[in-house]
Design an enzyme around this catalytic site. Structure first.
Site, mmCIF file in Angstrom:
data_model
loop_
_atom_site.group_PDB
_atom_site.id
_atom_site.type_symbol
_atom_site.label_atom_id
_atom_site.label_comp_id
_atom_site.label_asym_id
_atom_site.label_seq_id
_atom_site.Cartn_x
_atom_site.Cartn_y
_atom_site.Cartn_z
ATOM 1 N N CYS A 1 1.102 -28.107 122.999
ATOM 2 C CA CYS A 1 -0.006 -27.567 121.852
ATOM 3 C C CYS A 1 0.941 -26.617 121.335
ATOM 4 O O CYS A 1 0.845 -25.611 122.234
ATOM 5 C CB CYS A 1 -1.243 -27.635 121.434
ATOM 6 S SG CYS A 1 -1.647 -25.989 119.690
ATOM 7 N N CYS B 1 4.919 -28.889 116.097
ATOM 8 C CA CYS B 1 3.108 -29.329 115.761
ATOM 9 C C CYS B 1 3.256 -30.786 116.294
ATOM 10 O O CYS B 1 3.723 -31.351 116.150
ATOM 11 C CB CYS B 1 2.457 -29.559 114.289
ATOM 12 S SG CYS B 1 0.725 -29.875 114.809
#
Length: 263
Positions: free
Chosen positions: A75, A186
């Site tokens: 992440c 992302c």
């Protein structure tokens, strides 16, 4: 248990990190994997750095309790907020984080215009500003926060008209500025590649960092003599959100069915 056969812990704010897990499996098929989706707290991109750090420590403790020999922060937002603190707290633990692929994108662009699709949290981070300073001084970088996209992917709505409309609204302004290289900043976004390919010309490159993270994990495990030599055990999954929902999206995102445990 031989430490090299211990599992690798992977986590994300939700199911996005499964795009990284997929790359790790491809490169390192012997590694047993543990995956935590913090879907009860998704998206991280809209939360404070302090809040994200607290979540990351809780998840790391859980993965260590399950015997993890290394950690992958799958992440971008969590890496920007918490990687430094986790490395300080667990100095013996090999930790791989991730950051938007600014360096390869700056090298790849022909038009000199690079677009970045990411969460607000990643784009606001000091880490991202430092990346731009270091690698993108010769190119024009246009950043595009993408509220709502993560939630579409969490719901498994990879081809839904609403997802398409949202994504189109984020991509069109970048294309209008002459962007020929798009950073998927992302880990959720690689799951939208099929949709993105239908929205951008073939001349636009899509760049993400999943494969680079897998290579870095391979390097770190090798340095610590922790590379697994026996076949992997089945991946174990946890979620802090809706268990049924994650079980429903696993076949969509990874092509497999698995039990998901409550975190």
């Amino acid at each position: 248990m031989n430490q090299s056969q211990a599992p690798v812990g992977v986590f994300d704010s939700g199911v996005g990190g499964l795009s990284v897990l997929r790359e790790i499996r491809q490169l390192l098929p012997n590694e047993s994997l543990l995956y935590v989706a913090d879907s009860g707290h998704v998206p991280y991109g809209e939360k404070s750095a302090e809040y994200i750090r607290e979540r990351c420590v809780l998840i790391t403790e859980h993965l260590l309790a399950q015997g993890a020999k290394a950690l992958v922060l799958a992440c971008n937002t969590a890496t920007a907020a918490a990687a430094a603190e986790l490395r300080e707290r667990y100095p013996q633990l090999p930790i791989v984080g991730m950051e938007p692929a600014v360096k390869p994108a700056a090298a790849a662009t022909r038009s000199g215009v690079v677009g970045v699709l990411a969460t607000t949290g990643t784009l606001k981070s000091a880490k991202f500003a430092a990346l731009l300073d270091r690698f993108a001084s010769d190119v024009r970088v246009i950043t595009q926060p993408c509220p709502g996209l993560v939630e579409c992917i969490e719901a498994g709505a990879l081809q839904a008209p609403a997802t398409r409309e949202l994504l189109q609204g984020y991509v069109e302004p970048l294309l209008a500025e002459g962007c020929d290289t798009l950073i998927l900043g992302c880990t959720h976004y690689p799951f939208l590649k099929p949709l993105l390919h239908s929205l951008v010309p073939d001349s636009v490159s899509l760049i993400d960092t999943g494969a680079a993270v897998a290579r870095q994990l391979q390097r770190l495990l090798g340095q610590h003599e922790l590379l697994a030599t026996q076949p992997a055990q089945a991946t174990r999954y946890w979620s802090s959100g809706d268990i049924q929902r994650m079980q429903a999206v696993l076949p969509l995102l990874l092509g497999e069915q698995a039990q998901v445990h409550v975190f």
